[in-house]
Design an enzyme around this catalytic site. Structure first.
Site, short mmCIF file in Angstrom:
data_model
loop_
_atom_site.label_atom_id
_atom_site.label_comp_id
_atom_site.label_asym_id
_atom_site.label_seq_id
_atom_site.Cartn_x
_atom_site.Cartn_y
_atom_site.Cartn_z
N ASP A 1 42.42 42.64 52.81
CA ASP A 1 43.88 42.75 52.68
C ASP A 1 44.37 44.07 53.29
O ASP A 1 45.57 44.27 53.45
CB ASP A 1 44.30 42.68 51.21
CG ASP A 1 44.81 41.30 50.82
OD1 ASP A 1 45.12 40.51 51.74
OD2 ASP A 1 44.91 41.02 49.62
N GLN B 1 43.98 38.85 44.34
CA GLN B 1 45.25 38.15 44.48
C GLN B 1 46.30 38.83 43.60
O GLN B 1 46.13 38.96 42.40
CB GLN B 1 45.07 36.67 44.07
CG GLN B 1 46.26 35.79 44.34
CD GLN B 1 46.60 35.66 45.83
OE1 GLN B 1 45.71 35.52 46.66
NE2 GLN B 1 47.87 35.70 46.15
N LYS C 1 44.43 29.42 51.21
CA LYS C 1 43.40 30.28 51.79
C LYS C 1 42.06 29.55 51.80
O LYS C 1 41.31 29.60 52.76
CB LYS C 1 43.29 31.59 50.99
CG LYS C 1 44.48 32.52 51.22
CD LYS C 1 44.53 33.69 50.24
CE LYS C 1 45.84 34.46 50.40
NZ LYS C 1 46.00 35.54 49.43
#
Ligand code: NAP
Length: 288
Positions: free
Chosen positions: A118, A95, A51
């Site tokens: 997300d 995460q 990322k």
């Protein structure tokens, strides 16, 4: 047609890079993405690194806030609140997985929904399922874009999503429903999955079972998207395969994504796209 996820992602990243540059030129502002990372989970370390590299490639600022495995919910929430207030940060993601003593939903619920790149915050989940504009989870968003690249008008097509997770199956179903597909969701208790699959014009497999979907499950000319990532042991080492038995399925389809090199790279590009979207919506609000 085999959809090359790396090429698809590169095209998307090139577009994002251009837009980020034009924003910088016009406003002197730079979109920023922050990751909250707990512990030392090796696959997560790899994902975060990927990322970071991709964000740098398109000119998006990237920050990681690291915590020990023993972190408390209170400390994590303070970290999120710091990024919520930070004007240089437009996208925040936690995460996953988090350690067992942490309540995922409680933590994700503390992210400012406008920065929830997300797409897991209940506000974004609700907006997506009521057909409103939302930040959409990156993997299903990538699958959706790849399907649309094969066929623009999906109205009336029958779609089978295998898997009903909040991460993949459910948002995928919402995206295809919005396109006027007739959507069926299969899961571990579904009876005769093969028969359902044989009727589907679009199949999205997000299960986590190596080679579950075989060639004789597939309708001729179907579009097949394989989200699964499964490690299969070999005599020497291992290999990564999807939920779809590529060799037998590829002969039947109009389009298919391979594993690896299909959905994975596009997921990361969609995270950058969501960060840009969040940046634009936050700055639009600020300018009002
Ligand atoms: P998950 O939360 O474990 O959900 C799996 C789903 O599959 C569940 O709904 C489960 O049904 C269903 N299922 C399990 N066995 C089944 C069977 N034999 N027949 C039909 N359905 C079955 O998994 P996930 O997080 O959605 O991830 C799915 C896969 O995608 C994994 O391999 C993961 O590694 C991969 N993944 C890839 C990316 C990417 O970027 N490429 C991103 C995320 C995830 P129940 O609900 O009844 O248990």
């Amino acid at each position: 047609m085999i959809i090359d996820g790396k090429k698809f992602a590169q095209k998307l990243k090139n577009k994002i890079k251009k837009e980020v540059q034009s924003i910088k030129n016009k406003t002197k502002l730079t979109p920023g993405l922050a990751v909250i990372f707990v512990g030392h989970h090796t696959p997560s370390e790899i994902y975060v690194r990927k990322k970071q590299i991709s964000a740098k490639e398109v000119g998006i600022n990237f920050k990681v806030l690291r915590f020990k495995n023993s972190v408390t919910e209170k400390k994590l929430i303070l970290g999120i609140q710091k990024f919520n207030k930070d004007k240089k940060i437009h996208g925040i993601l936690v995460q996953l997985p988090l350690p067992n003593h942490i309540n995922n939903q409680k933590i994700i619920g503390k992210i400012d929904p406008r920065k929830d790149v997300d797409g897991f915050h209940p506000i974004n989940v609700g907006n997506l399922s009521s057909g409103k504009d939302a930040l959409v989870p990156c993997t299903p968003l990538g699958c959706y874009l790849m399907i649309k690249s094969v066929r623009k008008n999906l109205a009336g097509l029958s779609a089978l999503i295998i898997g009903r997770s909040n991460l993949n199956g459910k948002p995928m179903a919402q995206l295809l429903l919005k396109e006027d597909c007739t959507v069926t969701i299969g899961h571990s208790k579904t009876k005769n999955l093969k028969a359902l699959c044989k009727k589907a014009d679009i199949v999205v497999a997000a299960v986590g079972r190596a080679n579950l979907v075989k060639g004789d499950w597939i309708k001729k000319g179907a579009i097949v998207i394989d989200v699964g990532i499964n490690r299969v042991e070999k005599k020497k080492g291992y290999k990564i395969v999807g939920d779809v038995e590529f060799k037998s399925v590829v002969k039947k389809v109009r389009a298919i994504t391979p594993v690896p090199g299909g959905v994975g790279p596009v997921t990361i590009a969609c995270l950058l796209s969501n960060t840009l979207k969040a940046f634009k919506s936050i700055n639009l609000l600020l300018s009002k």
